[in-house]
Design a protein around this motif. Structure first.
Motif, mmCIF file in Angstrom:
data_model
loop_
_atom_site.group_PDB
_atom_site.id
_atom_site.type_symbol
_atom_site.label_atom_id
_atom_site.label_comp_id
_atom_site.label_asym_id
_atom_site.label_seq_id
_atom_site.Cartn_x
_atom_site.Cartn_y
_atom_site.Cartn_z
ATOM 1 N N THR A 1 6.674 -5.745 -2.304
ATOM 2 C CA THR A 1 6.956 -5.716 -3.981
ATOM 3 C C THR A 1 6.544 -4.537 -4.373
ATOM 4 O OG1 THR A 1 4.758 -6.518 -4.730
ATOM 5 C CG2 THR A 1 6.605 -8.251 -4.282
ATOM 6 N N HIS A 2 5.372 -3.702 -3.651
ATOM 7 C CA HIS A 2 5.185 -2.427 -3.943
ATOM 8 C C HIS A 2 5.822 -1.418 -3.124
ATOM 9 C CE1 HIS A 2 1.818 -3.727 -6.533
ATOM 10 N NE2 HIS A 2 1.427 -4.638 -5.689
ATOM 11 N N GLY A 3 6.628 -1.887 -2.081
ATOM 12 C CA GLY A 3 7.493 -0.848 -1.580
ATOM 13 C C GLY A 3 6.699 -0.465 -0.133
ATOM 14 N N SER A 4 5.785 -0.798 0.138
ATOM 15 C CA SER A 4 4.839 -0.205 1.521
ATOM 16 C C SER A 4 4.954 -1.069 2.702
ATOM 17 C CB SER A 4 3.228 -0.334 0.889
ATOM 18 O OG SER A 4 2.997 -1.393 0.496
ATOM 19 N N VAL A 5 5.684 -2.208 2.669
ATOM 20 C CA VAL A 5 6.020 -2.815 3.854
ATOM 21 C C VAL A 5 7.706 -2.982 3.608
ATOM 22 C CG1 VAL A 5 6.191 -5.182 4.961
ATOM 23 C CG2 VAL A 5 3.999 -4.447 4.218
ATOM 24 N N TRP A 6 8.213 -2.530 5.025
ATOM 25 C CA TRP A 6 9.663 -2.551 5.120
ATOM 26 C C TRP A 6 10.624 -3.798 5.152
ATOM 27 C CZ3 TRP A 6 13.301 0.952 4.520
ATOM 28 C CH2 TRP A 6 14.758 0.549 5.230
ATOM 29 N N GLY B 1 -6.424 1.270 8.024
ATOM 30 C CA GLY B 1 -6.612 2.697 8.221
ATOM 31 C C GLY B 1 -5.243 2.930 9.289
ATOM 32 N N LEU B 2 -5.111 2.215 10.230
ATOM 33 C CA LEU B 2 -3.858 2.424 11.206
ATOM 34 C C LEU B 2 -2.619 2.179 10.177
ATOM 35 C CD1 LEU B 2 -5.231 0.374 14.211
ATOM 36 C CD2 LEU B 2 -5.199 2.947 13.915
ATOM 37 N N ALA B 3 -2.480 0.953 9.567
ATOM 38 C CA ALA B 3 -1.092 0.598 8.850
ATOM 39 C C ALA B 3 -0.983 1.660 7.774
ATOM 40 C CB ALA B 3 -1.215 -0.803 8.381
ATOM 41 N N GLY B 4 -1.942 1.776 7.057
ATOM 42 C CA GLY B 4 -1.961 2.913 5.812
ATOM 43 C C GLY B 4 -1.498 4.329 6.385
ATOM 44 N N ASN B 5 -1.620 4.839 7.631
ATOM 45 C CA ASN B 5 -1.448 6.083 8.204
ATOM 46 C C ASN B 5 -0.067 5.884 8.954
ATOM 47 O OD1 ASN B 5 -3.149 7.664 6.765
ATOM 48 N ND2 ASN B 5 -4.330 8.217 8.862
ATOM 49 N N ALA B 6 0.674 4.801 9.012
ATOM 50 C CA ALA B 6 1.867 4.558 10.075
ATOM 51 C C ALA B 6 2.998 5.098 8.983
ATOM 52 C CB ALA B 6 2.118 3.327 10.194
ATOM 53 N N ASP B 7 4.090 5.442 9.514
ATOM 54 C CA ASP B 7 5.160 5.927 8.807
ATOM 55 C C ASP B 7 5.785 4.503 7.890
ATOM 56 O OD1 ASP B 7 5.518 8.788 9.295
ATOM 57 O OD2 ASP B 7 5.186 8.026 11.273
ATOM 58 N N VAL B 8 6.032 3.577 8.727
ATOM 59 C CA VAL B 8 6.581 2.450 8.191
ATOM 60 C C VAL B 8 5.896 1.289 8.792
ATOM 61 C CG1 VAL B 8 8.993 1.154 7.982
ATOM 62 C CG2 VAL B 8 8.897 3.485 8.756
ATOM 63 N N VAL B 9 5.733 0.197 7.987
ATOM 64 C CA VAL B 9 5.121 -1.224 8.354
ATOM 65 C C VAL B 9 6.147 -2.224 8.099
ATOM 66 C CG1 VAL B 9 3.322 -2.666 7.529
ATOM 67 C CG2 VAL B 9 2.923 -0.187 7.241
ATOM 68 N N GLY C 1 -15.219 2.782 3.505
ATOM 69 C CA GLY C 1 -14.276 3.641 4.170
ATOM 70 C C GLY C 1 -12.625 2.905 4.096
ATOM 71 N N ALA C 2 -11.694 3.662 4.600
ATOM 72 C CA ALA C 2 -10.473 3.411 4.391
ATOM 73 C C ALA C 2 -9.778 3.270 3.142
ATOM 74 C CB ALA C 2 -10.179 2.151 5.306
ATOM 75 N N ALA C 3 -10.521 3.501 2.085
ATOM 76 C CA ALA C 3 -9.951 3.392 0.816
ATOM 77 C C ALA C 3 -8.727 4.631 0.638
ATOM 78 C CB ALA C 3 -10.750 3.797 -0.540
ATOM 79 N N THR C 4 -8.897 5.367 1.471
ATOM 80 C CA THR C 4 -7.764 6.401 1.640
ATOM 81 C C THR C 4 -6.574 5.731 1.813
ATOM 82 O OG1 THR C 4 -9.292 8.106 1.900
ATOM 83 C CG2 THR C 4 -7.046 8.447 3.055
ATOM 84 N N HIS C 5 -6.736 4.909 3.037
ATOM 85 C CA HIS C 5 -5.437 4.412 3.433
ATOM 86 C C HIS C 5 -4.967 3.481 2.772
ATOM 87 C CE1 HIS C 5 -8.058 6.211 6.624
ATOM 88 N NE2 HIS C 5 -7.127 7.042 6.743
ATOM 89 N N LEU C 6 -5.825 2.476 2.173
ATOM 90 C CA LEU C 6 -5.368 1.335 1.304
ATOM 91 C C LEU C 6 -4.512 1.900 -0.002
ATOM 92 C CD1 LEU C 6 -5.320 -1.655 0.709
ATOM 93 C CD2 LEU C 6 -7.321 -1.359 -0.424
ATOM 94 N N ALA C 7 -5.004 3.113 -0.125
ATOM 95 C CA ALA C 7 -4.307 3.930 -1.515
ATOM 96 C C ALA C 7 -2.839 4.089 -1.121
ATOM 97 C CB ALA C 7 -5.129 4.989 -2.039
ATOM 98 N N ARG C 8 -2.628 4.267 0.148
ATOM 99 C CA ARG C 8 -1.112 4.617 0.650
ATOM 100 C C ARG C 8 -0.035 3.324 0.754
ATOM 101 N NH1 ARG C 8 -0.596 9.314 3.123
ATOM 102 N NH2 ARG C 8 0.903 8.392 4.941
ATOM 103 N N LEU C 9 -0.879 2.126 0.212
ATOM 104 C CA LEU C 9 -0.179 0.719 0.451
ATOM 105 C C LEU C 9 -0.088 -0.095 -0.812
ATOM 106 C CD1 LEU C 9 -1.745 -0.855 3.805
ATOM 107 C CD2 LEU C 9 0.390 0.419 3.537
ATOM 108 N N VAL C 10 -1.059 0.423 -1.630
ATOM 109 C CA VAL C 10 -1.050 -0.223 -3.171
ATOM 110 C C VAL C 10 -1.063 0.641 -4.207
ATOM 111 C CG1 VAL C 10 -1.744 -2.509 -2.365
ATOM 112 C CG2 VAL C 10 -3.274 -0.641 -2.968
ATOM 113 N N PRO C 11 -0.773 0.588 -5.332
ATOM 114 C CA PRO C 11 -1.239 1.249 -6.769
ATOM 115 C C PRO C 11 -2.704 1.640 -6.716
ATOM 116 C CG PRO C 11 0.459 -0.108 -7.185
ATOM 117 C CD PRO C 11 -0.119 -0.636 -5.868
ATOM 118 N N PRO C 12 -3.021 2.725 -7.456
ATOM 119 C CA PRO C 12 -4.545 2.843 -7.441
ATOM 120 C C PRO C 12 -5.217 1.966 -8.018
ATOM 121 C CG PRO C 12 -3.411 4.824 -8.161
ATOM 122 C CD PRO C 12 -2.249 3.779 -7.900
ATOM 123 N N HIS C 13 -4.731 1.278 -9.130
ATOM 124 C CA HIS C 13 -5.890 0.325 -9.742
ATOM 125 C C HIS C 13 -5.992 -1.054 -9.120
ATOM 126 C CE1 HIS C 13 -5.575 2.802 -13.272
ATOM 127 N NE2 HIS C 13 -6.711 2.279 -13.724
#
Length: 247
Positions: free
Chosen positions: A168-173, A110-118, A137-149
């Motif tokens: 590789t998904h572009g969610s970690v800098w 939840g914290l990392a998924g809502n951050a601007d950069v990881v 809970g926190a599927a909302t935030h995991l969905a900001r880190l990886v594709p839906p499926h």
């Protein structure tokens, strides 16, 4: 122990979480974290916040033992505390860089998924073991880190994903050695903090405004099912058998 704020360099606020042994935060800890992040963002001298942690891992979610001991009052408190902490990161007036090491589970996502950069260390792993812990809970935030499926597969299996895989998904800098994590996060924060402070705040508000998903409403919707699982008894049933042979 607790949540502390420091300033390693001009324009950078470092918010550090330290709740041994695994950074599973009690109710009060989530609210303290929310207050620290909001205060850092309100400081006119701050242009970037770095969220980091001491100990074995970045965050192991909520303190399950507190919920088992105090019951529904602790569950409601944890729900509210997580909601406030996640929102504080997302709504922070300046960019937030999450420096993630070790395990990043449940509330950590939840914290990392809502951050601007990881920025993450090579040993960092991310996941939502909620279904194994009698929670949701926190599927909302995991969905900001990886594709839906992939998000659904990780959620249903309670598996984790590595920092290298997230990159590789572009969610970690960046993925760096653990002993260089904080320096890498501060280096990025320094680059961000070199921009005009007023313009940075406008940019943060603008980017939040074009997000396709309202993360506050989405996560609040999830929390309703978390409480339903507790009221129905299924949460206690799953927690009681977790870790036992054959479970």
């Amino acid at each position: 122990m607790g949540v502390s704020t420091s300033s390693p360099e001009k324009g950078i606020s470092l918010v550090t979480v330290d709740f041994p042994p695994v950074n599973a935060l009690p109710v009060a800890g989530w609210f303290a974290l929310a207050d620290a992040v909001r205060a850092a963002g309100r400081d006119p001298e701050t242009r970037c916040v770095v969220l980091t942690a001491e100990g074995r891992g970045f965050n192991a979610g909520v303190d399950i033992k507190e919920i088992q001991t105090r019951g529904h009052s602790a569950l409601v408190g944890a729900n509210r505390g997580c909601f406030q902490a996640f929102a504080a990161v997302y709504e922070c007036e300046v960019p937030v860089v999450a420096a993630v090491h070790g395990f990043c589970l449940g509330g950590g996502v939840g914290l990392a998924g809502n951050a601007d950069v990881v920025v993450a260390s090579e040993d960092a792993t991310f996941g939502l073991p909620e279904l194994d812990r009698g929670a949701l809970g926190a599927a909302t935030h995991l969905a900001r880190l990886v594709p839906p499926h992939l998000m659904r597969a990780l959620y249903f299996t309670a598996r984790t994903v590595t920092a290298a895989e997230l990159r590789t998904h572009g969610s970690v800098w960046r993925v760096v050695p653990r002993d260089g994590l904080r320096a890498a996060a501060v280096e990025l924060a320094r680059e961000i903090a070199a921009k005009d402070g007023e313009l940075l705040r406008l940019a943060k508000a603008a980017l939040n405004g074009i997000d396709p998903v309202d993360v506050r409403r989405s996560y609040r919707f999830e929390q309703g099912f978390t409480f339903e699982a507790s009221l129905s008894g299924v949460a206690d049933r799953v927690r009681d058998r977790f870790g036992k042979e054959g479970a």
